[in-house]
Design a protein around this motif. Structure first.
Motif, PDB file in Angstrom:
ATOM      1  N   GLN A  74      -3.485   3.493   2.537  1.00 18.02           N
ATOM      2  CA  GLN A  74      -2.146   3.457   3.107  1.00 18.02           C
ATOM      3  C   GLN A  74      -2.015   2.590   4.365  1.00 18.02           C
ATOM      4  O   GLN A  74      -0.909   2.181   4.735  1.00 18.02           O
ATOM      5  CB  GLN A  74      -1.666   4.874   3.423  1.00 18.02           C
ATOM      6  N   ASP A  75      -3.149   2.286   5.040  1.00 23.07           N
ATOM      7  CA  ASP A  75      -3.053   1.493   6.266  1.00 23.07           C
ATOM      8  C   ASP A  75      -3.156  -0.011   6.027  1.00 23.07           C
ATOM      9  O   ASP A  75      -3.064  -0.805   6.964  1.00 23.07           O
ATOM     10  CB  ASP A  75      -4.112   1.929   7.274  1.00 23.07           C
ATOM     11  N   ALA A 114       0.835  -1.207   0.000  1.00 30.81           N
ATOM     12  CA  ALA A 114       0.000   0.000   0.000  1.00 30.81           C
ATOM     13  C   ALA A 114       0.868   1.254   0.000  1.00 30.81           C
ATOM     14  O   ALA A 114       0.592   2.221  -0.724  1.00 30.81           O
ATOM     15  CB  ALA A 114      -0.923  -0.005   1.217  1.00 30.81           C
ATOM     16  N   GLY A 115       1.927   1.239   0.810  1.00 36.31           N
ATOM     17  CA  GLY A 115       2.818   2.398   0.874  1.00 36.31           C
ATOM     18  C   GLY A 115       3.567   2.625  -0.429  1.00 36.31           C
ATOM     19  O   GLY A 115       3.706   3.769  -0.883  1.00 36.31           O
ATOM     20  N   LYS A 151      -4.773   7.373  -1.847  1.00 32.80           N
ATOM     21  CA  LYS A 151      -3.603   7.118  -0.997  1.00 32.80           C
ATOM     22  C   LYS A 151      -3.995   7.187   0.468  1.00 32.80           C
ATOM     23  O   LYS A 151      -3.555   6.375   1.285  1.00 32.80           O
ATOM     24  CB  LYS A 151      -2.506   8.135  -1.295  1.00 32.80           C
ATOM     25  N   SER A 152      -4.832   8.146   0.818  1.00 29.86           N
ATOM     26  CA  SER A 152      -5.265   8.308   2.199  1.00 29.86           C
ATOM     27  C   SER A 152      -6.008   7.077   2.706  1.00 29.86           C
ATOM     28  O   SER A 152      -5.837   6.648   3.843  1.00 29.86           O
ATOM     29  CB  SER A 152      -6.158   9.548   2.318  1.00 29.86           C
ATOM     30  N   GLY A 160       1.249   4.062  -3.017  1.00 26.68           N
ATOM     31  CA  GLY A 160       1.028   5.476  -2.752  1.00 26.68           C
ATOM     32  C   GLY A 160       2.170   6.337  -3.260  1.00 26.68           C
ATOM     33  O   GLY A 160       1.956   7.393  -3.860  1.00 26.68           O
ATOM     34  N   SER A 161       3.395   5.877  -3.026  1.00 24.60           N
ATOM     35  CA  SER A 161       4.565   6.628  -3.489  1.00 24.60           C
ATOM     36  C   SER A 161       4.613   6.716  -5.006  1.00 24.60           C
ATOM     37  O   SER A 161       4.932   7.761  -5.580  1.00 24.60           O
ATOM     38  CB  SER A 161       5.846   5.961  -2.969  1.00 24.60           C
TER      39      SER A 161
END
Length: 356
Positions: free
Chosen positions: A330-331, A126-127, A326-327, A130-131
């Motif tokens: 991300q978790d 997920a991270g 992304k918000s 997002g990047s």
């Protein structure tokens, strides 16, 4: 009898769509038949993707679905570039990105969340997703900002577009190397052992070779049916007075991604959220980091260079889509309400584009 019903209807409507297209039936009749055909072809692609995922894992299965799904858009994009319809190409790219991030992902999280209270997938993946989405936004924003603030010669804009496109393609290819080979375990699925399996689903209906063959066949069918359906849209857009950017960003994008929509939602409902996220987010990344740059290079082959400069409206739409996606992702866990939020943002953008 039931076993042969779906293949029979799939074949019937695909053939009718082909006949309607080449026999030049009325646009309304072509639209209805092609739309029904898309539904059956999407179901076929979804089943093939699920079967491939069983052998290859959710991530690779989702990646294959996104890749084969975007192949149709790449073909259509090349044809549009050849005709010099750059505005339609960019609007379609915009629609594909926001459609996958908001509509496909939103419907998947919503449908999966209704059946499973909370769904989990790899937080590291997920991270990284997002990047990569942020990198895509930067690559699209920078040329537009420089063009707005400085008077650049056309050849400089062309050079900037080629360089940015080249960097994005290299970054995407290295991402595939990173995620599929060097750090495959680091980004492995966390839902593989928790995925819901019905008694008859422990063994897929098709062998590994058949699954791959049917995935390719379904993709080819999607490409044809989508093109036939898109070909009927001019009549409807003229009738309702829709703008070109709305048609490209929403109508064409939704039709072109119909198969991916279906596959991602069905997989999410079976608690295979890792594959759903890979289809939705992975497809958006593939469009932004690979398909769009490739179209820039292809345009030079036709002697009609296309720049990578998007309009302020398109950049705003892509920017807010990446921000909310992304918000929410991300978790590494999702629920139905987060899916509803994504759908809400998509509806806001849809109304805004419609009123242009």
């Amino acid at each position: 009898m039931k076993k042969y019903l779906f293949p029979g209807l799939l074949t019937l409507f695909f053939v009718l769509s082909a006949i309607g297209h080449f026999a030049e039936w009325s646009a309304t009749l072509q639209f209805v038949i092609s739309a029904i055909s898309v539904i059956f072809v999407a179901g076929f692609l979804g089943k093939a993707t699920e079967s491939v995922s069983h052998y290859a894992g959710q991530r690779l299965g989702g990646f294959l679905n996104a890749t084969f799904g975007n192949a149709a858009e790449l073909i259509i994009g090349i044809l549009l570039v050849k005709e010099g319809l750059f505005d339609m190409v960019k609007a379609s790219i915009t629609g594909s990105i926001i459609g996958n991030l908001l509509l496909v992902l939103g419907l998947s999280l919503f449908a999966g969340g209704l059946k499973h209270k909370v769904q989990h997938y790899n937080v590291s993946l997920a991270g990284m997703n997002g990047s990569l989405m942020i990198v895509a936004i930067i690559a699209l924003f920078v040329p537009a900002i420089f063009l707005q603030s400085h008077e650049l010669p056309k050849e400089h804009i062309t050079s900037l577009s080629i360089i940015v496109a080249g960097i994005l393609i290299v970054a995407y290819l290295l991402w595939l190397l990173f995620s599929m080979i060097t750090h495959k375990d680091y980004l492995a699925d966390v839902t593989e052992t928790n995925a819901e399996e019905l008694p008859h689903e422990h063994k897929p209906a098709w062998s590994k070779r058949q699954s791959i063959l049917y995935l390719i066949l379904a993709t080819v069918m999607v490409a044809f049916v989508s093109e036939w359906l898109v070909g009927t849209l001019d009549t409807f857009t003229a009738k309702f007075g829709l703008s070109e950017i709305f048609v490209g960003a929403f109508v064409v994008a939704i039709v072109g991604n119909a198969a991916e929509h279906s596959a991602a939602i069905l997989l999410a409902m079976k608690n295979k959220i890792g594959a759903s996220v890979e289809i939705a987010v992975g497809s958006s990344l593939q469009i932004a980091l690979f398909v769009a740059p490739v179209l820039v290079f292809v345009s030079h082959l036709f002697g009609r260079p296309m720049d990578i400069v998007f309009t302020a409206i398109e950049l705003a739409a892509i920017g807010v889509s990446v921000f909310i996606a992304k918000s929410i992702t991300q978790d590494g866990q999702t629920n139905w309400y987060e899916g509803l939020l994504l759908i809400a943002v998509y509806a806001i953008l849809g109304v805004s584009f419609y009123l242009i």
